[in-house]
Design an enzyme around this catalytic site. Structure first.
Site, PDB file in Angstrom:
ATOM      1  CB  SER A   1      -0.433 -12.553 -60.385  1.00  0.00           C
ATOM      2  OG  SER A   1      -0.550 -13.576 -59.166  1.00  0.00           O
TER       3      SER A   1
ATOM      4  CD  GLU B   1       1.751 -15.005 -54.980  1.00  0.00           C
ATOM      5  OE1 GLU B   1       2.837 -15.030 -54.599  1.00  0.00           O
ATOM      6  OE2 GLU B   1       0.829 -15.482 -54.175  1.00  0.00           O
TER       7      GLU B   1
ATOM      8  CE1 TYR C   1       3.593 -15.846 -62.113  1.00  0.00           C
ATOM      9  CE2 TYR C   1       2.951 -15.203 -59.966  1.00  0.00           C
ATOM     10  CZ  TYR C   1       2.744 -15.639 -61.425  1.00  0.00           C
ATOM     11  OH  TYR C   1       1.379 -15.454 -62.008  1.00  0.00           O
TER      12      TYR C   1
END
Ligand code: NAP
Ligand code: F7E
Length: 348
Positions: A134, A136, A157
């Site tokens: 991701s 992220e 996460y």
């Protein structure tokens, strides 16, 4: 016939990927979690009674926290390709459930890789794995983020996704496994979970337009994201597993917009001014925010021959049109005396 195994088949991406692979003639196996209510809405249109002839979609109960079950599924399915899409994928929720998120997203990835590693060792079969990384993982790294940008994760996460990424690199180098790490920037669709900001906005736009909702409560409006369309992105996942050698790939549109701009565009689709309806609720702020994600994906695009087909304006248009229709159906039910559940107004 090629066999694919998908973790997270009931999610946004899993459902589009299952469609794509079935279209390509694959036999598709998906791992679903046992729940007390049905959780297969996104793939119900693909499901066939297993007693019928020519069925090519099979579902297996399993969980990324259950390594024994994963091994049993890998051994019985004997997949050629494995797509690891299963995750507790909500960034804000990962602050509330950090340990669980690490277990599913980080250690769950390791469990799956290990099950495949042992299956390949004992059978000599080759398996190709897609690992859902991701944007992220870049977190606080300044934009534009590229494949060589160092990771700076800003949530449990994101930290767990970084672990999954490095498990992939390590298993590639240690055991010669074919593991492709896809680093995908945000991708949305009509099937996006309703607690992610884009869908939360478009659901609200539909309901406000039909008089079912008055306000939309959001958090940080200034965060910027590189938003693409999920069906385009699952095609990139498949392409990554068709390459001669495994590698890392970054998938993005190369354009970023703020949450404020998304809201403005979505309300404008139905002739409303977002400022009349949006209010800020600090409960949606995150302890550490990711301010600005913008992907530089030229190298991957050239390598895979991949291009995003749906841009920002078209994405907003499609999501609003879909949710306007959904709200029209809810309005009919509401007028007939049924209670309409407005969960996403308070969650996410
Ligand atoms: P999603 O809609 O939240 O779907 C997640 C899937 O994982 C669902 O099928 C869910 O099952 C399943 N799952 C959750 N916990 C699990 C567990 N313990 N064991 C097995 N399966 C579990 O996510 P998505 O948007 O499709 O994203 C797919 C993958 O890409 C995820 O790994 C996500 O982190 C990653 N990713 C997403 C984006 C994006 O913008 N969408 C960008 C980069 C990376 P239930 O249906 O039962 O909940
Ligand atoms: O937030 C801000 C929020 O939850 C986007 C996941 O698929 O993409 C997704 O993660 C931005 C953030 O997605 C609200 O603070 C403002 O800055 O839609 P989101 P995300 O956190 O970017 C990545 C690539 C993944 O890998 C993840 O799995 O919007 N924001 N107000 C809000 N966000 C939410 N959810 N709700 C609000 O009310």
């Amino acid at each position: 016939m090629k066999r694919a195994l998908i973790t997270g088949i009931t999610g946004q991406d899993g459902s589009y990927l299952a469609e794509l692979l079935l279209e390509k003639g694959y036999e598709v196996h998906g791992i679903i979690r046992r729940a007390s209510t049905f959780n297969t809405d996104r793939i119900d249109h693909l499901y066939q009674d297993p007693h019928e002839e020519g069925v090519r979609l099979f579902l297996h109960y399993g969980d990324l926290t259950d390594g024994t079950g994963l091994r049993r599924i890998v051994e019985s399915v004997r997949p050629h390709e494995v797509y690891n899409l299963g995750a507790q994928s909500h960034v804000k929720v990962s602050f509330d459930q950090p340990e669980y998120t690490a277990d599913v997203v980080g250690t769950g990835t390791l469990r799956l890789f290990d099950a495949v590693r042992d299956y390949c060792d004992t059978t000599g079969c080759a398996v190709r794995i897609y690992q859902a990384g991701s944007s992220e993982m870049f977190g606080a790294a300044p934009p534009p983020q590229r494949l060589d940008t160092p990771f700076y994760p800003r949530s449990p996460y994101a930290v767990a996704k970084v672990a999954g990424y490095w498990y992939g690199v390590n298993y590639r180098e240690a055991y010669g496994m074919f593991i492709a790490n896809g680093i995908l920037f945000n991708h949305e669709s009509e099937r996006r979970g309703e607690t992610f900001v884009t869908r939360k906005i478009t659901r609200a736009v539909g309901r406000i337009k039909h008089g079912l909702q008055d306000k939309l409560f959001l958090g940080n409006l200034e965060a910027k994201r590189d938003w693409g369309y999920a069906p385009d992105y699952v095609e990139a996942m498949w392409l990554m597993l068709q390459q001669d050698v495994p590698g890392d790939y970054l998938i993005a549109t190369g354009e970023a917009y703020s949450v404020r701009e998304f809201a403005e565009a979505a309300f404008a689709e139905v002739g409303l001014n977002w400022q009349d309806y949006v209010e800020i609720d600090p409960r949606y702020f995150r302890p550490t925010e990711v301010d600005y994600l913008l992907g530089e994906a030229t190298a991957t695009r050239e390598q895979l021959g991949w291009q995003p087909k749906v841009g920002f304006a078209e994405l907003v248009k499609r999501m609003v049109a879909y949710d306007l229709e959904l709200a029209a159906q809810e309005k009919t039910l509401s007028d007939a005396g049924h209670k309409v559940n407005l969960r996403s107004v308070t969650h996410g």
